[in-house]
Scaffold this active site. Structure first.
Site, PDB file in Angstrom:
ATOM      1  N   LYS A   1      48.052  42.986  54.695  1.00  0.00           N
ATOM      2  CA  LYS A   1      47.800  44.589  54.694  1.00  0.00           C
ATOM      3  C   LYS A   1      47.043  45.038  55.820  1.00  0.00           C
ATOM      4  O   LYS A   1      45.744  45.277  55.881  1.00  0.00           O
ATOM      5  CB  LYS A   1      47.071  44.609  53.318  1.00  0.00           C
ATOM      6  CG  LYS A   1      46.763  46.169  52.933  1.00  0.00           C
ATOM      7  CD  LYS A   1      45.993  45.940  51.531  1.00  0.00           C
ATOM      8  CE  LYS A   1      45.705  47.683  51.103  1.00  0.00           C
ATOM      9  NZ  LYS A   1      45.049  47.785  49.943  1.00  0.00           N
TER      10      LYS A   1
ATOM     11  N   GLU B   1      45.942  55.025  48.166  1.00  0.00           N
ATOM     12  CA  GLU B   1      46.671  54.098  48.514  1.00  0.00           C
ATOM     13  C   GLU B   1      48.027  53.938  47.641  1.00  0.00           C
ATOM     14  O   GLU B   1      49.020  53.651  48.108  1.00  0.00           O
ATOM     15  CB  GLU B   1      45.954  52.851  48.414  1.00  0.00           C
ATOM     16  CG  GLU B   1      45.006  52.401  49.603  1.00  0.00           C
ATOM     17  CD  GLU B   1      44.306  51.486  49.218  1.00  0.00           C
ATOM     18  OE1 GLU B   1      44.600  50.124  50.382  1.00  0.00           O
ATOM     19  OE2 GLU B   1      43.775  51.124  48.429  1.00  0.00           O
TER      20      GLU B   1
END
Length: 125
Positions: A100, A22
């Site tokens: 997200k 990420e």
């Protein structure tokens, strides 16, 4: 009762997350910001200086969200909310949602979002 300015769907690409991929590769996030204020004087006088300039607010949120990578999107939402409240004297309260949608969850889902709400009465100094 306070008036509201809503900025929704601000798209950013950032490197927040706990997992190495990420922070290395990044992903898309979406920001929503709701500002509570009394903009009666701004409306009466047609004066931008008496309200929140939402173009500046969008840039502020973008700069924070695309800045320093954080492990938690909670940190990102809080930093945007606190900075907005400290930047705009007209604000009574602000709510920042960080979406997200590509969170690393091995299940089918539409979105993960965190919401930070700050107001003058609980402003941390």
């Amino acid at each position: 009762m306070a008036d509201r300015i809503e900025l929704t769907g601000l798209k950013v690409y950032a490197h927040h997350g706990v997992l190495p991929h990420e922070t290395q590769h990044g992903q898309a996030f979406t920001l929503d910001i709701v500002c509570w204020l009394d903009f009666a004087d701004a409306a009466r006088d047609d004066d931008l200086a008496k309200t929140v300039n939402y173009a500046e607010l969008a840039q502020l949120a973008h700069d924070i969200a695309t800045g320093t990578p954080r492990q938690l999107v909670e940190t990102v939402a809080t930093e945007i909310a606190d900075t907005a409240l400290n930047t705009y004297a007209a604000l009574h309260a602000v709510e920042v949602t960080v979406h997200k949608p590509h969170a690393p969850i091995p299940l089918v889902f539409d979105d993960v979002a965190v919401v930070a709400r700050r107001s003058r009465k609980n402003l941390r100094r």
